[in-house]
Structure formats: structure tokens, C-alpha cells
Write a protein that holds these residues in place. Sequence first.
Motif, PDB file in Angstrom:
ATOM      1  N   GLY A 101       0.782  -1.283  -0.017  1.00 65.09           N
ATOM      2  CA  GLY A 101      -0.087   0.048  -0.068  1.00 65.09           C
ATOM      3  C   GLY A 101       0.691   1.188   0.003  1.00 65.09           C
ATOM      4  N   ALA A 102       2.021   1.228   0.811  1.00 64.54           N
ATOM      5  CA  ALA A 102       2.862   2.484   0.614  1.00 64.54           C
ATOM      6  C   ALA A 102       3.330   2.519  -0.547  1.00 64.54           C
ATOM      7  N   ILE A 103       3.661   1.844  -1.592  1.00 62.26           N
ATOM      8  CA  ILE A 103       4.293   2.034  -2.812  1.00 62.26           C
ATOM      9  C   ILE A 103       3.096   2.373  -3.552  1.00 62.26           C
ATOM     10  N   GLY A 135       7.303 -10.613  -0.588  1.00 58.15           N
ATOM     11  CA  GLY A 135       6.573 -10.926  -1.751  1.00 58.15           C
ATOM     12  C   GLY A 135       5.513 -10.041  -2.327  1.00 58.15           C
ATOM     13  N   SER A 136       4.608  -9.657  -1.221  1.00 60.57           N
ATOM     14  CA  SER A 136       3.434  -8.884  -1.657  1.00 60.57           C
ATOM     15  C   SER A 136       4.037  -7.501  -2.050  1.00 60.57           C
ATOM     16  N   ILE A 137       4.837  -7.074  -1.276  1.00 57.70           N
ATOM     17  CA  ILE A 137       5.488  -5.766  -1.656  1.00 57.70           C
ATOM     18  C   ILE A 137       6.108  -5.704  -3.163  1.00 57.70           C
ATOM     19  N   ASP A 143       2.240  -4.363 -11.635  1.00 53.81           N
ATOM     20  CA  ASP A 143       1.455  -3.112 -12.146  1.00 53.81           C
ATOM     21  C   ASP A 143       2.172  -1.792 -12.693  1.00 53.81           C
ATOM     22  N   SER A 144       2.077  -1.502 -13.753  1.00 53.16           N
ATOM     23  CA  SER A 144       3.088  -0.334 -14.380  1.00 53.16           C
ATOM     24  C   SER A 144       2.826   0.940 -13.654  1.00 53.16           C
ATOM     25  N   ALA A 145       1.590   1.063 -13.093  1.00 55.64           N
ATOM     26  CA  ALA A 145       1.455   2.531 -12.367  1.00 55.64           C
ATOM     27  C   ALA A 145       2.074   2.634 -11.063  1.00 55.64           C
ATOM     28  N   SER A 146       2.522   1.323 -10.594  1.00 56.90           N
ATOM     29  CA  SER A 146       3.259   1.202  -9.327  1.00 56.90           C
ATOM     30  C   SER A 146       4.643   1.997  -9.421  1.00 56.90           C
ATOM     31  N   ARG A 147       5.281   2.035 -10.594  1.00 55.24           N
ATOM     32  CA  ARG A 147       6.433   2.676 -11.017  1.00 55.24           C
ATOM     33  C   ARG A 147       7.736   1.773 -10.082  1.00 55.24           C
TER      34      ARG A 147
END
Length: 296
Positions: A101-103, A135-137, A143-147
Amino acid sequence: MLARPRRSVLYMPGSNAKALAKAATLSADALILDLEDSVAPDQKVAARGQVAEAVRKGGFGGREIVIRVNGPHTPWGDEDLAAASAAGPDAILLPKVDGPGAIMAAARALREAGAPERTRIWAMMETPNAVLNAGSIASVAADSASRFTVMVMGLNDLAKETRARLTPGRPTMTAWLASCVVAARAHGVEILDGVFNDIKDLDGFHLECLQGRDMGLDGKTLIHPSQIDICNEVFAPAPAEVEGARAIIDAFALPENAGKGVIQLNGRMVELLHAEMARRTLAIADAIAALHMAAA
């Protein structure tokens, strides 16, 4: 195959104008201009402006430039993220990431602040929850939106949070390092080793670089320029390794080996997976050469 060398990644205190000016002369592959741990609270605002100006000014050659911001729950976090987004570095390093979520929140803030698309997100792995959620991080990179592209191990903070001692050979940390490496590889994320604290112990530093390389880390974060050359040597493909990689690629390219999954080369069985490894070795070697040319 595109590759970017991250053998040596040097932290530079954002409050130190002389250090920022010197950064452009150093042979590190990447520089982290720090607004967090190395900057005193009463210098945070001035350091933010100084770092943003240095990034906008440029002049770092081909080095990757990263700004480490303060966390969102600090008095400086939101303004750090906005200023870093406007400056447009290669990446922004988030401290104390506990979960995906932080990312995604930071990525949304970058988008809203108009950060260039090329500005990526790196994450410090420095809390117990970061290791438990590795793993979840790492998975948000899909997701390309995450950068999201790089994990950075923060072993000093992990030692503080867990009360595990940092001793030579890092026996208390290897399991955590390994779990983060596996998570990174599972999701196509790069991962950097933590810092070595004893600046004068170059022999110990060399051994820790070798350990990190052999565990599969892509490079190491540094706290002093004297550590750069050793790090660059250890994490670069050796000449013999580059030569062997070229031989593997050339052998698979021969007409008689077309379509084969396994071939014999110099008395050894070589599979397609070795060809894939060889391509990455050559890509890193070529990228290092290009970086040297850009810095010349």
C-alpha cells in the motif's frame, strides 16, 4: 536485454552542499541524495531545496540519481515527495515500507504531482513487516502504475527493530536477505544490499560484497566513497565470465544448434537457461562500459 548497473549505490547527505558537488566526480553507478536519516530535523527543509536544485541542475553523467524522502507520517514526508516529484530524479526511495500500500500511495502522489514517467520508485526493506511482506511488496511491480523497480535492504534498522546483532558474516541476517532476494526475483525487481558500517575495514567490506554478490543481490549501498572501487569490481562480471557468456551465445547461434535446448560446449552441457544468464551478463557488461563513457 536492457540492463542498468547498480553495483555501487552511494548515500549522499542532502544537507551537505560540498558532498553534493563532489557527487558528480565519483565512480558510483548510482547516488542516493538523502533527506532522511543523514539529515538533522532542523536541516530538513533546507536540504530538500538543495537536493531538488541539484537534481534539476544535473551534471551527474550517466549515474542514476535517487532522492530518499522522509516517510509520510513525518512532518516532512508529503512536501519531500512533492519536491522530489517536481525535480524529476531517476527514482524516489521510500523509507520504512511495510507493505504494498505504501508504494501504491506514493505512486499516486507522484502522478498527481506531475512526476516524469521515467521517475521510478525504490523501497527500503528495513522493518520486520517489510521482510514478512516481501513477496506482496515485490508483486506490485507487475502493475506499471506502481513505478516500482528496486528493493533496498536496510539492515541497520532491521537490527534495531529485531534486536538481532550485526556481526561479521551476518549470520543473523542471511535468512532475511535471502527471502527478500527470492521475492525480488519472483517479480522481476532489482535488490541492493545494505551498508557496511566500518569505513576503515576494507577487507571486511570486500568479504561482505562477495557474500552479497553470491547471494544474488545486484549491488550494494555505500556510506563512503572509499568503498566504491571494491564494490564496482566485485559486482561487475569478471572478464572470464564475459568471455564465457559470449561463447555460450555464439554457440547457440550456430546453425547446427538451432532449436536445441541443450548443447555441449567445451566438454560441458549448456542449457537455454545458461544462454539467458549469459545475455544478462553481456547486457550488464555493456551497460557498465556505456556508463564509463558517459562519465568520462
